[in-house]
Enzyme design. Sequence first.
Site, PDB file in Angstrom:
ATOM      1  N   LYS A 114      24.195 -11.902  11.685  1.00  0.00           N
ATOM      2  CA  LYS A 114      23.475 -10.351  11.309  1.00  0.00           C
ATOM      3  C   LYS A 114      22.044 -10.674  11.166  1.00  0.00           C
ATOM      4  CE  LYS A 114      25.946  -6.315  11.204  1.00  0.00           C
ATOM      5  NZ  LYS A 114      26.504  -5.968  12.262  1.00  0.00           N
ATOM      6  N   THR A 159      29.996 -10.299  12.883  1.00  0.00           N
ATOM      7  CA  THR A 159      28.393 -10.216  12.335  1.00  0.00           C
ATOM      8  C   THR A 159      28.763  -8.944  11.084  1.00  0.00           C
ATOM      9  OG1 THR A 159      27.630  -8.605  13.790  1.00  0.00           O
ATOM     10  CG2 THR A 159      27.297 -10.789  14.321  1.00  0.00           C
ATOM     11  N   HIS A 339     -14.362   1.431 -13.414  1.00  0.00           N
ATOM     12  CA  HIS A 339     -15.282   2.318 -12.639  1.00  0.00           C
ATOM     13  C   HIS A 339     -15.264   2.459 -11.332  1.00  0.00           C
ATOM     14  CE1 HIS A 339     -17.331   2.719 -16.730  1.00  0.00           C
ATOM     15  NE2 HIS A 339     -17.786   1.279 -16.807  1.00  0.00           N
TER      16      HIS A 339
HETATM   17  O1  URC Z   1     -14.972   8.249 -20.771  1.00  0.00           O
HETATM   18  C1  URC Z   1     -15.952   7.661 -20.972  1.00  0.00           C
HETATM   19  N1  URC Z   1     -16.546   7.177 -22.216  1.00  0.00           N
HETATM   20  C2  URC Z   1     -17.769   6.217 -22.501  1.00  0.00           C
HETATM   21  O2  URC Z   1     -17.983   6.445 -23.645  1.00  0.00           O
HETATM   22  C3  URC Z   1     -18.571   6.351 -21.298  1.00  0.00           C
HETATM   23  N2  URC Z   1     -19.616   5.380 -21.237  1.00  0.00           N
HETATM   24  C4  URC Z   1     -20.099   5.432 -19.958  1.00  0.00           C
HETATM   25  O3  URC Z   1     -20.836   4.798 -19.253  1.00  0.00           O
HETATM   26  N3  URC Z   1     -19.050   6.193 -18.946  1.00  0.00           N
HETATM   27  C5  URC Z   1     -17.981   6.662 -20.094  1.00  0.00           C
HETATM   28  N4  URC Z   1     -16.873   7.196 -19.981  1.00  0.00           N
END
Ligand code: URC
Length: 385
Positions: A114, A159, A339
């Site tokens: 199988k 199988t 970010h």
């Molecule tokens: O939520 C946030 N707090 C911060 O203190 C901060 N500082 C920043 O550059 N971006 C952000 N975003």
Amino acid sequence: MKARSIPGDFYLARLRSSTNISSRTLDNMRPALAPSSPAEPHTISGLTRIRAHTPPRSHAARTFLPSPPETAGRKEPTEETEHHHYHHHHHYHHQDYAGAMEAGLEWVARGYGKGNVKLLHVRREGPVHSIKEYEVDTQLTLETDKDYLVGDNSDVVATDSQKNTVYVLAKRHGITSPEAFALLLTDHFLAQYAQVTNVAISVRAYPWQRQVEHTCKVIKKRGGVAEVWTGLEGMRLLKTTQSSFVNFVQDEFRTLPDQEDRIFSTVVSASWRYTDIANIDFGRTWITVLKVIKDNFSGPADSGISSPSVQHTLYNIIKDVLLQLPEVSQMKMTMPNKHYFNIDMSKFENVVGNIHNNEVFLPVDKPSGMISGTLGRKDLTRAKL
Ligand SMILES: O=c1[nH]c(=O)c2[nH]c(=O)[nH]c2[nH]1
């Protein structure tokens, strides 16, 4: 037998998937497939029929006996063996198979089993479970080839049974690693079935990993009571709307514009301490914290929840945990701001048309914002000092 009147006939396409074709079945099918000219391949109802112009075989070559179990090779067919075979297995359509094993041919390899038997095994040791998801291929080779040659299935471990064995051994012995499981299966098939001469087991592990780690730290002084912290780590979150960051300090160092609708992504780490560890369901508090984080980050599915900053979202989470879980005395949390910067499309106005798009972002590995906070109950904090 009627079937013997057309030696050299064979069929391509999905005519029958089983090797156990009775001559009656072939007889019944023949009228529907009867072509006007035997020289041409014909497609009738999706089946391709090819007429092979092989000369009729000699009587001796038309049939044969399966190998005796004690030898791997095949016995040459004789009048005597054919006679024996014919009387006991006359429902098999021998002459349609015999051609492939004319003198001078031998098996280089054969096997059956199988493929891709999928299973998820859950090891339940208390409230903490672990999982293994595998895909397993089984392949057995039998001592005799009578299943291939004459459709005698008496030695065949189906199988389907091989598939069941995978499930049963997982249940009986649990699963630790692909290698351990493959070895377990290999040894089992060899021990269980004397007619099996070779076993091959392949295992592929699906790479699950925990989405969120459940952590804990316990500190205890001699003669004291245990200080228990439960936590979670690695809870990666991202939302594409209802996050802003505006009205922050404007000076000669600022380049960041106000962000009315940005991406918010973080990896939550949190831990909390209990007032009194007696009668605490640690698993339940952990699940509750997870839910509070999700509710405050994403909000309800239809309306969401807006975040003016990471700081504010972090505060809301810790506050809600302390309100919902009286057994928690203190909670700390860190939320890195992972970010995702909007890629400036103004340089590509001619190419993209709409420069105000909010669709293409640069994920930034480093640096990230580091936002953290710890909240405790006033009465307990004071009592500690
Ligand atoms: O939520 C946030 N707090 C911060 O203190 C901060 N500082 C920043 O550059 N971006 C952000 N975003």
